[in-house]
Design an enzyme around this catalytic site. Structure first.
Site, short mmCIF file in Angstrom:
data_model
loop_
_atom_site.label_atom_id
_atom_site.label_comp_id
_atom_site.label_asym_id
_atom_site.label_seq_id
_atom_site.Cartn_x
_atom_site.Cartn_y
_atom_site.Cartn_z
N ASP A 66 -17.15 13.76 -32.62
CA ASP A 66 -16.82 14.78 -33.37
C ASP A 66 -16.91 15.76 -32.94
O ASP A 66 -16.80 17.33 -32.84
CB ASP A 66 -18.01 14.52 -34.75
CG ASP A 66 -18.20 13.19 -35.30
OD1 ASP A 66 -16.79 13.53 -35.87
OD2 ASP A 66 -18.74 12.84 -36.07
N HIS A 95 -22.01 10.98 -40.02
CA HIS A 95 -20.94 11.34 -39.43
C HIS A 95 -19.63 10.93 -40.83
O HIS A 95 -19.15 9.91 -40.96
CB HIS A 95 -20.80 9.95 -38.51
CG HIS A 95 -19.43 9.57 -38.19
ND1 HIS A 95 -18.45 10.35 -37.32
CD2 HIS A 95 -18.35 8.68 -38.16
CE1 HIS A 95 -17.44 10.08 -37.69
NE2 HIS A 95 -17.21 8.85 -38.06
#
Ligand SMILES: NC(=O)C1=CN([C@@H]2O[C@H](COP(=O)(O)OP(=O)(O)OC[C@H]3O[C@@H](n4cnc5c(N)ncnc54)[C@H](O)[C@@H]3O)[C@@H](O)[C@H]2O)C=CC1
Ligand SMILES: O=C([O-])CC(=O)C(=O)O
Length: 359
Positions: free
Chosen positions: A179, A207
């Protein structure tokens, strides 16, 4: 591998927990015959994770039905004639696979398909991490470090840690580096800047789609990213309506476009996560890792949440200098609520071990 002064990762960080000598490091990779496992192993063998002077002993874990494929991967690893690769062993028993482990890459588990959220994988994947946490508790080396890649990564890391009460909690982490990379890349694209000029980006929380990519403290070319973005006609609306959803939903976008979840970018992120943990983050920058919260930034203690962290001397520290803007704080609260809900879900299924039952 060449050493360049521009790349701080080519030399071990000063004070690294790893000795300067060339003792081999035992690395266990689960899901070794799977897509991410395959994309990871050869780079680890080439020294891209632990350094060009660090021999590695690879221990590959697979389920019985994929054992032969893992054996085939082991043969290919031999064929690579990697000077740093001391040994490769293949197991279907987690206790044997994690015996003596110093760096554990817990990848093996089911990926999601189109239209699914990662949390829907808890049912299929949660139990894997109970058994592996217990195996790590039984046999890991004292300096063990674990990164969980298998989804839902934060909660799977929580499950594993809960079954390993003899291993310091902070050694269990989960991957949000992908990410982080996605956020860096989107900022570079939006401003026509080199990726290497983007620093101090943060990913907070889970996440999952609730993650919080944060550019408030980011810099592009040494200047505040918000200023550079504004010069390119990208203000708050772009951050809220394009940047954050793009990064947070990039996994789903890849599944849609590619027809399967991210592989090589995930392998790269896992390697960078472990590399920086062991060898340090570059001077003046930080990275994002999901780590057990000590209550920092209002995140409930014990939840495994992504934070900006700096790494040095073989350890990570949650960055306390980074202050949360109001919008980031509100989003983070929602992501932490989701993490707490996932913890309750696994607790109610009896997946938490001795460390996690009462917290
Ligand atoms: N945290 C992150 O940023 C990312 C996480 N992921 C996750 O990584 C995981 C793996 O993805 P892929 O490699 O693409 O999947 P894959 O299906 O290609 O490979 C998974 C492998 O794990 C093995 N496996 C299953 N149970 C196991 C067990 N108990 N012990 C050892 N091995 C086991 C399977 O036999 C298979 O070979 C998925 O959960 C996926 O969602 C994927 C991309 C990014
Ligand atoms: O989205 C998925 O299921 C795989 C993943 O975690 C990612 O690409 O970030």
């Amino acid at each position: 591998m060449t050493t360049t002064p521009q790349d701080p990762h080519q030399t071990p960080a000063s004070g690294s927990a790893l000795p300067a000598a060339t003792d081999p490091v035992t690395v266990t990779v689960t899901g070794a015959a799977g897509n991410i496992g395959y994309a990871t192993l050869f780079r680890v063998a080439a020294g891209e994770m632990l350094g060009a002077d660090r021999p590695v002993r690879l221990r590959l874990l697979e389920i019985p039905s994929s054992l032969e494929a893992a054996e085939g991967t082991a043969l290919e690893l031999q064929d690579g004639a990697f000077p740093l690769l001391e040994s490769v062993d293949v197991f279907d028993d987690p206790v044997r696979a994690f015996d003596g482990v110093q760096a554990g890459l817990l990848i093996g588990s089911r990926p999601r398909g189109p239209g699914m959220e990662r949390s829907e994988l808890l049912e299929a994947n949660g139990a894997i991490f109970s058994a592996q946490g217990a195996a790590i508790n039984a046999g890991a080396a004292e300096d063990v470090r674990v990164v969980v890649v298998g989804n839902p990564a934060n909660t799977n890391a929580l499950i594993a840690a809960s079954h390993a009460p003899d291993v310091p909690l902070e050694r269990f982490t989960a991957l949000t580096r992908l990410d982080h990379h996605r956020a860096v890349a989107q900022l570079a694209l939006a401003t026509g800047s080199p990726v290497g000029s983007v620093r101090r980006v943060s990913i907070w929380g889970n996440h999952s789609a609730s993650q919080v990519p944060d550019v408030d403290h980011a810099e592009i070319g040494g200047r505040p990213a918000l200023e550079v973005l504004a010069e390119h006609g990208r203000g708050r609306a772009w951050i809220d309506e394009e940047f954050i959803p793009r990064v947070a939903r990039r996994g789903a976008e890849i599944i849609e476009v590619r027809g399967g979840s991210s592989v090589a970018s995930a392998a790269h992120a896992a390697i960078c996560h472990m590399r920086d943990w062991v060898r340090g983050t570059p001077e003046g920058d930080w990275t994002s890792m999901a780590v057990p919260s000590d209550g920092s930034h209002g995140v409930q203690e014990g939840l495994i949440s992504s934070f900006p962290v700096t790494c040095a001397a073989g350890r990570y520290d949650i960055n306390h200098e980074v202050k949360l803007g109001d919008d980031v704080e509100n989003r983070l609260r929602a992501s932490v609520r989701e993490l707490a809900e996932e913890r309750e879900a696994v607790r109610s299924r009896g997946l938490l071990g001795p460390r996690g039952r009462s917290s």
